[in-house]
Scaffold this active site. Structure first.
Site: not given
Ligand code: M6R
Length: 607
Positions: A2, A27, A73, A99-100, A480, A484, A487, A503, A602
């Site tokens: 947040c 955020r 968030w 926040n937390g 990566e 990307k 996401e 496999h 983020k």
């Protein structure tokens, strides 16, 4: 996760708070709220992005010089107005943004309910204003000093009380808070991007500190009422670095910034004539590094992918046994650690809770902890014994791009440092450095292909599944690139070591399941070509990334993107750029909210 911002000063709090929220929106962005203390307290909340809150308060008289605001968030409870911050006590006089996570909130809530408190939200946060109400005896600072001793978990809090109209209180325990000291105004925020427009003089709160803020300044106290003196620090970047500068999204801007950010990451750190590097942040542990025999790299998401490239580099060039661990798993393992082991924690934000927990675990076991961190003064930067900053300016887009390439470049420097203390020759050290120096021009030659990559994206953007494949140094790049795309476009994507595909995953391949194969002309090129043949034999569509001048793949695959030749260990810095651009263009063509993908934030400051 947040974002918090609080203001006390000579100007209208509302303007600074809304501007701050917009800067912090990356955020978290499922709901937002604001409380202004003028003639009484006015609180407004809205579900969705900050613009929803702005339209809600348009025309409302929200005048006042003190206030707090929050962009959320969700962790506890759906995004809704009731769950949006600020939260208040039963009297409606105390307001809190958080926040937390308050881990023991259920016990505290039960205790408060037994004492008659009525809750209006499903959040963990709401216990805080009710606890403050319970212990308030005329000073919100003193009440907070009692309450923090009851809280378990992580929190950055900003608090107002209607009966103390000159005062804003902030407290930090496990979630970052920074205080900006302006001219007749003081701003508290969860990161400097909300402050930089008003002042560059900041103080970072440490865990276990309370800041009592009013328009003329601040007092920092510990949880036992002792006053703490702390010098302000100057922020080195400026406001233009946190703006889009004509790009349609931060992600695109940050992709295009990479020639510069690679230069910034290595500037002043190469001693080419000696094939050595100068990493000032590691000076205090340079002798300890000499005795290290094993490295464990920890990180999450993109940072971990960069770490996996570091693993190949450190083993091949420095001869040090290296393993890479998901930071979120590190504390659940029983890794064999001794005083010859070092942890390297990689984190753009320096606030990722899982990575921080891994660092703390390492410190608990008394082993050397090093950081590769972008945000100066962040928790991981301050918790590790020593480290190297990326120096790439703020990364705003939730999808990390410039941080990744910088992390790989810094890992190359760390490899040279470790290597030159061991068996790496002057000539090879020098060769790597010379190549690092010319990478920016090579990156630029790839970003210039953005329109071509967009055309390829147009051909593939309707597919709902992709596999990304790469070997050796490019195996983490496949992971990566896949991260990307998934996401920001919500397409199901897997990143695999090329050799693993046969496999099991090869059974997925058909004409509707495209593969993106990273196959530069390196030591594993021929093997990659054989695997591409296997995919084509099953009617799979292939987009290949290969080295300029290689015309062999044109005939075999459906689309080719060329990257310049470089040292094999540095190819990830180039091969990832087309993947970043491909993900960007696909997401744009699918109409996705690129800089703020759904469900994400983020910096992930909860475990
Ligand atoms: O700030 P950090 O580097 O510690 O963040 C780690 C991950 O959360 C981050 O890289 C995440 O995977 C990115 N959103 C990926 O683009």
């Amino acid at each position: 996760m947040c974002g918090i911002v609080g203001y006390a000063g000579k100007n209208e709090a509302r303007l600074v708070l809304l501007e701050g929220l917009k800067r912090l929106e990356y955020r978290g962005y499922d709901s937002a709220g604001i409380a202004i203390l003028g003639d009484g307290i006015i609180v407004k909340k809205a579900v969705g992005k900050i613009r929803e809150l702005e339209s809600k308060i348009d025309g409302v008289n929200l005048s006042g010089n003190l206030g707090i605001a929050h962009t959320r968030w969700a962790t506890h409870g759906q995004p809704s107005e009731a769950n949006a911050h600020p939260h208040s006590d039963c009297t409606g006089k105390i307001w809190v943004v958080h926040n937390g996570i308050i881990e023991n909130y259920q016990t505290l809530k039960k205790w408060l309910e037994e004492r008659g408190h009525v809750f209006k939200s499903e959040t963990d946060t709401e216990v805080v204003p009710h606890l403050l109400e319970e212990f308030y005896e005329g000073s919100i600072t003193k009440a907070l000093q009692r309450v923090v001793k009851m809280l378990q978990g992580a929190y950055g809090l900003a608090v107002l009380h209607q009966d103390e109209p000159q005062k804003l209180i902030a407290v930090r325990y496990g979630s970052p808070l920074v205080i900006g000291l302006g001219d007749g105004e003081t701003i508290v925020a969860s990161d400097v991007s909300a402050i930089i427009r008003y002042t560059k003089q900041v103080i970072y709160l440490n865990d276990g500190e309370i800041a009592e803020i009013n328009s003329s300044g601040l007092k920092i106290l510990d949880f036992d009422f002792n006053e703490i003196n702390r010098e302000a620090q100057k922020i080195e970047w400026d406001v233009s670095q946190a703006e889009k500068n004509g790009f349609s999204h931060f992600m695109l801007k940050e992709i295009f910034e990479q020639p510069k950010t690679i230069s910034d990451s290595i500037r002043g750190r190469l001693v080419i004539k000696d094939g050595k590097v100068k990493l000032g942040g590691l000076d205090n542990v340079i002798d300890k590094i000499r005795s290290i025999e094993k490295i464990i790299i920890v990180g999450c998401g993109t940072a971990r992918n960069a770490g996996s490239i570091g693993e190949y580099m450190l083993e091949e060039y420095a001869g040090v046994a290296t393993e890479v661990e998901y930071a979120s798993e590190f504390r659940y393992r029983k890794p064999v650690l001794d005083n010859k082991t070092a942890i390297i924690a990689i984190s753009q934000s320096g606030e990722t809770a899982d990575t921080l927990a891994a660092v703390k675990e390492g410190k608990e076991k008394n082993i050397l902890t090093l950081g590769v961190v972008n945000v100066v003064g962040s928790t991981i930067a301050r918790t590790t014994d020593a480290g190297v900053y990326n120096h790439i300016g703020p990364e705003i887009s939730v999808a990390s791009t410039k941080a990744f390439t910088s992390q790989v470049a810094i890992l190359a420097l760390i490899t040279i440092l470790f290597g030159r203390q061991r068996n790496l020759s002057l000539a090879v050290g020098k060769r790597i450095e010379e190549e690092l120096l010319i990478l920016p021009d090579k990156i630029e030659s790839i970003t210039r292909q953005s329109e071509k990559i967009k055309k390829i994206a147009e051909k593939y953007c309707h597919f709902n599944n992709f596999i990304y494949l790469g070997r050796k140094y490019n195996q983490p790049v496949a992971a990566e690139g896949a991260l990307k795309l998934k996401e920001i476009s919500y397409i199901h994507t897997e990143g695999l070591p090329t050799g693993e595909m046969k496999h099991g995953s090869i059974s997925l391949i058909d004409k509707n399941f495209p593969c993106l194969c990273i196959a530069p002309q390196d030591s594993v090129y021929e093997k990659n070509v054989s695997n591409i043949e296997e995919i084509k034999a099953r009617s799979g569509k292939v987009i290949a990334i290969t080295t300029e001048g290689n015309d062999q793949l044109n005939k075999l695959v459906d689309d080719v993107i060329f990257i310049p030749k470089t040292l094999e260990m540095l190819t990830p810095i180039l091969s990832v750029i087309p993947l970043q651009l491909f993900a960007y263009h696909v997401a744009a063509l699918r109409g996705c909210d690129i800089d703020k993908p759904r469900n994400l934030a983020k910096s992930v400051t909860v475990e």
